[in-house]
Design an enzyme around this catalytic site. Structure first.
Site, PDB file in Angstrom:
ATOM      1  N   ARG A  37       0.829  -1.199   0.000  1.00  0.00           N
ATOM      2  CA  ARG A  37       0.000   0.000   0.000  1.00  0.00           C
ATOM      3  C   ARG A  37       0.868   1.255   0.000  1.00  0.00           C
ATOM      4  O   ARG A  37       2.020   1.247   0.429  1.00  0.00           O
ATOM      5  CB  ARG A  37      -0.937   0.020   1.205  1.00  0.00           C
ATOM      6  CG  ARG A  37      -0.248   0.132   2.561  1.00  0.00           C
ATOM      7  CD  ARG A  37      -0.236   1.549   3.093  1.00  0.00           C
ATOM      8  NE  ARG A  37       0.626   1.659   4.268  1.00  0.00           N
ATOM      9  CZ  ARG A  37       1.851   2.109   4.246  1.00  0.00           C
ATOM     10  NH1 ARG A  37       2.406   2.493   3.104  1.00  0.00           N
ATOM     11  NH2 ARG A  37       2.585   2.200   5.353  1.00  0.00           N
ATOM     12  N   GLU A  43       0.087  10.673   7.574  1.00  0.00           N
ATOM     13  CA  GLU A  43       1.225   9.953   8.152  1.00  0.00           C
ATOM     14  C   GLU A  43       1.192  10.054   9.677  1.00  0.00           C
ATOM     15  O   GLU A  43       0.977  11.123  10.236  1.00  0.00           O
ATOM     16  CB  GLU A  43       2.542  10.523   7.620  1.00  0.00           C
ATOM     17  CG  GLU A  43       2.745  10.302   6.129  1.00  0.00           C
ATOM     18  CD  GLU A  43       2.744   8.830   5.760  1.00  0.00           C
ATOM     19  OE1 GLU A  43       3.229   8.001   6.560  1.00  0.00           O
ATOM     20  OE2 GLU A  43       2.257   8.498   4.664  1.00  0.00           O
ATOM     21  N   HIS A  44       1.407   8.952  10.357  1.00  0.00           N
ATOM     22  CA  HIS A  44       1.413   8.870  11.826  1.00  0.00           C
ATOM     23  C   HIS A  44       0.076   9.290  12.435  1.00  0.00           C
ATOM     24  O   HIS A  44       0.025   9.694  13.594  1.00  0.00           O
ATOM     25  CB  HIS A  44       2.537   9.720  12.424  1.00  0.00           C
ATOM     26  CG  HIS A  44       3.908   9.164  12.181  1.00  0.00           C
ATOM     27  ND1 HIS A  44       4.499   8.217  12.994  1.00  0.00           N
ATOM     28  CD2 HIS A  44       4.799   9.396  11.180  1.00  0.00           C
ATOM     29  CE1 HIS A  44       5.695   7.911  12.520  1.00  0.00           C
ATOM     30  NE2 HIS A  44       5.898   8.611  11.416  1.00  0.00           N
ATOM     31  N   ASP A  46      -2.740   7.160  12.159  1.00  0.00           N
ATOM     32  CA  ASP A  46      -3.585   6.004  12.488  1.00  0.00           C
ATOM     33  C   ASP A  46      -3.556   5.701  13.987  1.00  0.00           C
ATOM     34  O   ASP A  46      -4.607   5.527  14.613  1.00  0.00           O
ATOM     35  CB  ASP A  46      -3.208   4.772  11.661  1.00  0.00           C
ATOM     36  CG  ASP A  46      -1.732   4.401  11.710  1.00  0.00           C
ATOM     37  OD1 ASP A  46      -0.932   5.168  12.288  1.00  0.00           O
ATOM     38  OD2 ASP A  46      -1.393   3.333  11.181  1.00  0.00           O
ATOM     39  N   GLY A 136       8.571   1.359   3.317  1.00  0.00           N
ATOM     40  CA  GLY A 136       7.330   2.000   3.736  1.00  0.00           C
ATOM     41  C   GLY A 136       6.148   1.739   2.840  1.00  0.00           C
ATOM     42  O   GLY A 136       5.260   2.591   2.721  1.00  0.00           O
ATOM     43  N   ASP A 185      -2.347  -0.264   7.708  1.00  0.00           N
ATOM     44  CA  ASP A 185      -1.869  -1.240   6.730  1.00  0.00           C
ATOM     45  C   ASP A 185      -2.774  -2.466   6.679  1.00  0.00           C
ATOM     46  O   ASP A 185      -3.064  -3.001   5.602  1.00  0.00           O
ATOM     47  CB  ASP A 185      -0.446  -1.667   7.068  1.00  0.00           C
ATOM     48  CG  ASP A 185       0.561  -0.556   6.824  1.00  0.00           C
ATOM     49  OD1 ASP A 185       0.134   0.546   6.429  1.00  0.00           O
ATOM     50  OD2 ASP A 185       1.759  -0.784   7.041  1.00  0.00           O
ATOM     51  N   TYR A 234      10.340   5.061  15.341  1.00  0.00           N
ATOM     52  CA  TYR A 234       8.879   4.997  15.228  1.00  0.00           C
ATOM     53  C   TYR A 234       8.243   4.999  16.611  1.00  0.00           C
ATOM     54  O   TYR A 234       7.269   5.718  16.873  1.00  0.00           O
ATOM     55  CB  TYR A 234       8.479   3.744  14.451  1.00  0.00           C
ATOM     56  CG  TYR A 234       6.986   3.539  14.319  1.00  0.00           C
ATOM     57  CD1 TYR A 234       6.299   4.017  13.214  1.00  0.00           C
ATOM     58  CD2 TYR A 234       6.268   2.869  15.299  1.00  0.00           C
ATOM     59  CE1 TYR A 234       4.929   3.839  13.084  1.00  0.00           C
ATOM     60  CE2 TYR A 234       4.898   2.680  15.183  1.00  0.00           C
ATOM     61  CZ  TYR A 234       4.234   3.154  14.077  1.00  0.00           C
ATOM     62  OH  TYR A 234       2.886   2.974  13.959  1.00  0.00           O
TER      63      TYR A 234
END
Length: 273
Positions: A37, A43-44, A46, A136, A185, A234
């Site tokens: 995907r 970004e960041h 979820d 990524g 994801d 992360y």
């Protein structure tokens, strides 16, 4: 430089031939697959209970295999970049599966351990993938989902609730891969449809497939050649977000607004002066 990747059909044919040669002319009976995907927006967000807008890619991961009528699970990953390409371990009825080396095998062990609804028989399998490693594009989630789909076909038992399936696949990454990822994801790999992007609300865990097939729009993925290794950076960013939300007295950054941020900055300025 643009690169061509094998189609899913080519990947499957290659995988079948490798399986037959590797496992003494046994023919594979089942396979499972899942797409990579790319994230268009969010970004960041979820794990902060926000919105994300990913889309599935034509690049896929496949698990191709068959029962071997033993108590052992044998898995080979066809990737020249990996030093140790084969693993063998016992089925969960024989022993509790635990983390170990090589790292990629933990995704398989975890999926086997967390699979619901049926006992897992011994099997032989080959992993094929056209998703580049550590760039990524959701490769780890694709491996877990593809393995789960393979186990569904191998046992004949399917998880009817797709949300439950996504949460199980996330738990595999959390517990066996030790990667505290959000759900983007997994949702993209399970709920996406061809010709659509996926608008996913990470707070209420619902999603909508949004048509994304305008011929005048092209999505270009550029490889920066900087690998994205799952690790402390992360986790640090994730913890920073949780701390920031707590400072503003919220459960997640989804609930915070510009006014909350400005109020906190104002209070900090008063304390400073």
């Amino acid at each position: 430089m643009a690169e061509l990747t094998e189609s899913a059909e080519e990947l499957l044919r290659t995988g079948i031939n490798i399986f037959i040669n590797l496992y003494n002319n046994q023919f594979p009976t089942e396979f499972g697959w899942a797409p990579g995907r790319v994230n268009l927006v969010g970004e960041h967000t979820d794990y902060n209970n926000g919105y994300v807008f990913p889309m599935a890619l034509p690049m896929v991961t496949m698990v191709i295999g068959a029962q071997n009528y033993s108590s052992k699970i044998r898995v080979y990953t066809h990737n020249p970049a990996i030093e140790r390409c084969s693993v063998t371990f016992k089925v969960p009825d024989e022993v509790d599966l635990t983390r170990g080396e090589p790292d990629w095998a933990n995704y398989i062990k975890g999926t086997v351990s967390y699979f619901q609804g049926a006992k897992i028989p011994g099997f032989n399998a080959v992993i094929m993938s056209s998703i580049p490693l550590e760039v990524g594009l959701g490769g780890s989630a694709a491996l877990v989902i593809a393995t789960y789909n393979f186990l569904e076909n191998l046992t004949g038992v399917k998880t009817k609730d797709l949300l439950t399936k996504a949460l199980i696949c996330q738990s595999v990454e959390h517990c066996f891969a030790q990667h505290p990822c959000g759900l983007m994801d997994q949702f993209c790999g399970i709920f996406s449809r061809k010709g659509h992007a996926l608008l996913f609300d990470c707070m209420y865990l619902n999603c909508n497939n949004v048509p994304f097939n305008d011929p005048d729009i092209t999505v270009l993925i550029i490889n920066s050649n900087i690998t994205k290794r799952v690790g402390t950076k992360y986790i640090v960013r994730r913890n920073q977000c949780f701390i920031a939300a707590k400072i503003m007295n919220y459960d997640s950054l989804r609930e915070c607004g510009t006014r909350d941020l400005l109020s906190r900055l104002f209070l900090n300025c008063l304390v400073y002066f």
